[in-house]
Write a protein that holds these residues in place. Structure first.
Motif, PDB file in Angstrom:
ATOM      1  N   GLN A 181      49.187  57.773  35.192  1.00 10.98           N
ATOM      2  CA  GLN A 181      49.005  57.491  36.437  1.00 10.98           C
ATOM      3  C   GLN A 181      48.564  56.096  36.825  1.00 10.98           C
ATOM      4  O   GLN A 181      47.524  55.568  36.612  1.00 10.98           O
ATOM      5  N   GLN A 182      49.488  55.217  37.505  1.00 10.77           N
ATOM      6  CA  GLN A 182      49.159  53.859  37.803  1.00 10.77           C
ATOM      7  C   GLN A 182      48.643  53.589  39.169  1.00 10.77           C
ATOM      8  O   GLN A 182      49.340  53.898  39.893  1.00 10.77           O
ATOM      9  N   LEU A 183      47.473  53.184  39.173  1.00  8.22           N
ATOM     10  CA  LEU A 183      46.740  53.245  40.582  1.00  8.22           C
ATOM     11  C   LEU A 183      46.913  51.662  40.977  1.00  8.22           C
ATOM     12  O   LEU A 183      46.565  50.863  40.228  1.00  8.22           O
ATOM     13  N   PRO A 184      47.571  51.169  41.954  1.00 10.15           N
ATOM     14  CA  PRO A 184      47.546  49.954  42.504  1.00 10.15           C
ATOM     15  C   PRO A 184      46.109  49.456  42.848  1.00 10.15           C
ATOM     16  O   PRO A 184      45.108  50.074  43.191  1.00 10.15           O
TER      17      PRO A 184
ATOM     18  N   GLY B 172      52.883  42.871  46.189  1.00  8.04           N
ATOM     19  CA  GLY B 172      53.684  42.899  44.851  1.00  8.04           C
ATOM     20  C   GLY B 172      52.623  42.738  43.890  1.00  8.04           C
ATOM     21  O   GLY B 172      52.757  43.438  42.694  1.00  8.04           O
ATOM     22  N   VAL B 173      51.649  41.756  43.979  1.00 12.14           N
ATOM     23  CA  VAL B 173      50.670  41.671  43.056  1.00 12.14           C
ATOM     24  C   VAL B 173      49.899  42.714  42.729  1.00 12.14           C
ATOM     25  O   VAL B 173      49.329  43.261  41.483  1.00 12.14           O
TER      26      VAL B 173
ATOM     27  N   TRP C 230      47.795  47.082  36.162  1.00 15.59           N
ATOM     28  CA  TRP C 230      46.587  46.582  35.921  1.00 15.59           C
ATOM     29  C   TRP C 230      45.772  47.437  34.768  1.00 15.59           C
ATOM     30  O   TRP C 230      44.568  46.990  34.535  1.00 15.59           O
ATOM     31  N   TYR C 231      46.332  48.826  34.514  1.00 15.70           N
ATOM     32  CA  TYR C 231      45.218  49.517  33.783  1.00 15.70           C
ATOM     33  C   TYR C 231      46.031  49.924  32.663  1.00 15.70           C
ATOM     34  O   TYR C 231      45.340  50.895  31.841  1.00 15.70           O
TER      35      TYR C 231
ATOM     36  N   ARG D 126      36.960  41.715  37.272  1.00 19.12           N
ATOM     37  CA  ARG D 126      38.008  40.730  36.239  1.00 19.12           C
ATOM     38  C   ARG D 126      39.505  40.995  36.797  1.00 19.12           C
ATOM     39  O   ARG D 126      40.445  40.159  36.861  1.00 19.12           O
ATOM     40  N   ARG D 127      39.953  42.288  37.036  1.00 15.67           N
ATOM     41  CA  ARG D 127      41.272  42.484  37.621  1.00 15.67           C
ATOM     42  C   ARG D 127      41.556  41.934  38.765  1.00 15.67           C
ATOM     43  O   ARG D 127      42.647  41.350  38.997  1.00 15.67           O
ATOM     44  N   TYR D 128      40.525  41.801  39.812  1.00 15.93           N
ATOM     45  CA  TYR D 128      40.603  41.464  41.087  1.00 15.93           C
ATOM     46  C   TYR D 128      40.896  39.868  40.946  1.00 15.93           C
ATOM     47  O   TYR D 128      41.449  39.063  41.765  1.00 15.93           O
ATOM     48  N   VAL D 129      40.110  39.252  40.234  1.00 16.12           N
ATOM     49  CA  VAL D 129      39.993  37.740  40.113  1.00 16.12           C
ATOM     50  C   VAL D 129      41.383  37.386  39.465  1.00 16.12           C
ATOM     51  O   VAL D 129      41.967  36.468  39.987  1.00 16.12           O
ATOM     52  N   LYS D 130      42.064  37.955  38.607  1.00 20.59           N
ATOM     53  CA  LYS D 130      43.255  37.717  37.984  1.00 20.59           C
ATOM     54  C   LYS D 130      44.311  37.820  39.014  1.00 20.59           C
ATOM     55  O   LYS D 130      45.243  36.935  39.035  1.00 20.59           O
TER      56      LYS D 130
END
Length: 288
Positions: A107-110, A95-96, A101-102, A143-147
């Motif tokens: 086109q939203q890529l998870p 879910g996270v 994140w972009y 930084r996205r993965y840390v969040k």
């Protein structure tokens, strides 16, 4: 009649051209020309590998880098009970990873679920620089993965099973064998007690010999000839688990179920079942 060989015929010898090798100077020039052409082709067509720029050391000014303590380090990962993915947290991680994140993109890529799980199992302290080095990512993507990992940790704490909570808190609820030192000497039995013990342990051959008993009760010839066929409804004896003797030995030493699970790889449910079987057998022997 003798026929001449085709290789010795005049027509063949006349039509074959004479072969001669190039001199060394011409071979070196030809090799140099081929090498120059190959180097030029590679320079024009070879893919350009991206080299990550060296990170500049940050000064003491400004906001301190974000550091997240990972409470799940050592409890989930490839060498733990939850390998390769923790079942209780997969819905949270997926879910996270599917969040936006972009920003406003068509086109939203998870994010990668495998990378988030890898960070949780590999880093005791999660920082932006550590994620960059671990996954070879840029600063913004790291930084996205840390969040994302921070959000996962917050919700994973609430969905932990009870035995994982106990293991992370260092609490072992498994009963351990009592340890004491018995310094009392064994009491020597009296002659009357020994006589009673010999009387209780007497055998039937005290009254008759084995041959006399066999003569009184001869074997039945009909029963010896009975042939039993395997019944598909009869439960077959299962083979013993190869790790069962080792697990029983560790249980006898007073080791906990969780530590035995990490050492042998046998599931905690199986270890508890073997432990209960041994305890039931010991209770039966004491009652007998």
């Amino acid at each position: 009649m003798m026929y001449p060989l085709a290789s010795n015929s005049p027509s063949t010898t006349e039509s074959r051209p004479s072969t001669s090798l190039l001199p060394p100077a011409e071979l070196e020039a030809l090799n140099a020309r081929f090498s120059a052409n190959a180097d030029q082709w590679l320079a024009d067509n070879a893919p350009i590998s991206k080299i990550k720029a060296e990170r500049k050391p940050k000064g003491n000014r400004g906001r301190k880098p974000k550091m997240i303590l990972n409470p799940f380090y050592g409890f989930i990962g490839p060498q733990t009970y939850w390998a390769p993915y923790p079942e209780f947290a997969m819905d949270i991680i997926e879910g996270v990873a599917r969040l936006d994140w972009y920003g406003e993109r068509e086109q939203q890529l998870p994010l990668s679920v495998a990378k988030i799980n890898y960070i949780l199992g590999a880093l005791p302290v999660i920082t932006n620089e550590a994620v960059e080095d671990l996954l070879q990512l840029g600063e913004r993507q790291a930084r996205r993965y840390v969040k994302a990992v921070e959000l996962c940790i917050e919700w994973m704490k609430k969905s932990r099973p009870q035995f994982l909570i106990s293991e992370m808190d260092g609490i072992d609820f498994e009963p351990k064998a009592c340890e004491w030192e018995d310094c009392n000497d064994a009491c020597h039995p009296s002659p009357e007690e020994l006589a009673k013990l010999h009387y209780d342990l007497r055998t039937l051959t005290e009254f008759k010999t084995a041959e006399e008993y066999e003569a009184d009760y001869p074997p039945q010839p009909d029963t010896a000839a009975i042939v039993t066929f395997p019944n598909r409804y009869t439960p077959q004896q299962r083979q013993q688990h190869p790790k069962k003797p080792e697990v029983l030995e560790l249980l006898a030493q007073g080791r906990g179920v969780n530590s035995i699970e990490r050492e042998t790889g046998v599931s905690a449910k199986t270890i508890r079942r073997w432990r209960d079987e041994v305890r039931a057998a010991q209770v039966g022997l004491k009652a007998a």
